[in-house]
Design a protein around this motif. Structure first.
Motif, PDB file in Angstrom:
ATOM      1  N   CYS A  11       1.098  -1.364  -0.141  1.00  0.00           N
ATOM      2  CA  CYS A  11       0.040  -0.102   0.355  1.00  0.00           C
ATOM      3  C   CYS A  11       0.915   1.702   0.206  1.00  0.00           C
ATOM      4  N   ARG A  12       1.673   1.722   0.897  1.00  0.00           N
ATOM      5  CA  ARG A  12       2.510   2.214   1.007  1.00  0.00           C
ATOM      6  C   ARG A  12       3.476   2.384  -0.404  1.00  0.00           C
ATOM      7  N   TYR A  69      -3.908   0.578  -5.296  1.00  0.00           N
ATOM      8  CA  TYR A  69      -4.521   0.560  -3.705  1.00  0.00           C
ATOM      9  C   TYR A  69      -5.275   0.495  -3.586  1.00  0.00           C
ATOM     10  N   SER A  70      -6.552   1.230  -3.971  1.00  0.00           N
ATOM     11  CA  SER A  70      -7.838   0.787  -3.199  1.00  0.00           C
ATOM     12  C   SER A  70      -8.576  -0.581  -3.222  1.00  0.00           C
ATOM     13  N   CYS A  80       2.672   1.720  -3.636  1.00  0.00           N
ATOM     14  CA  CYS A  80       1.115   2.395  -4.612  1.00  0.00           C
ATOM     15  C   CYS A  80       0.852   3.356  -4.364  1.00  0.00           C
ATOM     16  N   LYS A  81       1.322   3.917  -2.828  1.00  0.00           N
ATOM     17  CA  LYS A  81       0.214   4.980  -3.112  1.00  0.00           C
ATOM     18  C   LYS A  81       2.108   6.518  -3.113  1.00  0.00           C
TER      19      LYS A  81
END
Length: 133
Positions: free
Chosen positions: A82-83, A94-95, A85-86
């Motif tokens: 997630c980090r 991310y979603s 992708c963010k």
């Protein structure tokens, strides 16, 4: 003042003291059985960390604890992804990762509640002190 469970001339034991005693009693041989069942250094470290606080381990708990260890490892992996992708700005991925991460956290919480390892579930534990005569 904490709830006094036993109030006699020999002991004054609060519920919190009794819970601490309950949570500190575990069989170290079973700890090694769980650690042997998980794979990788990271999962073994997670298993050891959980079992420091896990109360009264029995053989039937090993499977659930193994699942918990694997879910915690998955949560760590999903956090890392997630980090990334963010940082890269990939909102679609991310979603999707966030949805999976929240599902994993929900499963982790369910297992923790079942084992009395959350503050709310811990307060509902009733420890009976059976003394032998």
């Amino acid at each position: 003042m904490e709830n006094i469970i036993f109030n006699n001339e020999y002991s004054n034991v609060t519920k919190e003291e009794q819970l601490q005693n309950f949570f500190s009693a575990f069989d170290s041989d079973r700890v090694e059985k769980l650690v042997e069942q998980v794979h990788g250094h990271k999962q073994k470290a997670i298993a050891r960390a959980i079992l420091v606080d896990y109360p009264n381990l029995v053989n039937t708990d090993l499977f659930s604890l193994k699942i918990l260890v694997e879910l915690l490892d998955d949560a760590d992996y999903l956090n890392t992804q997630c980090r990334e992708c963010k940082r890269e700005g990939n909102l679609m991925l991310y979603s999707k990762l966030l949805k999976s991460k929240l599902d994993v956290y929900s499963k982790i919480n369910t297992i923790l509640v079942e084992f009395g390892m959350t503050p709310k579930s811990r307060k509902s534990i009733l420890v009976l002190d059976m003394e032998e005569e």
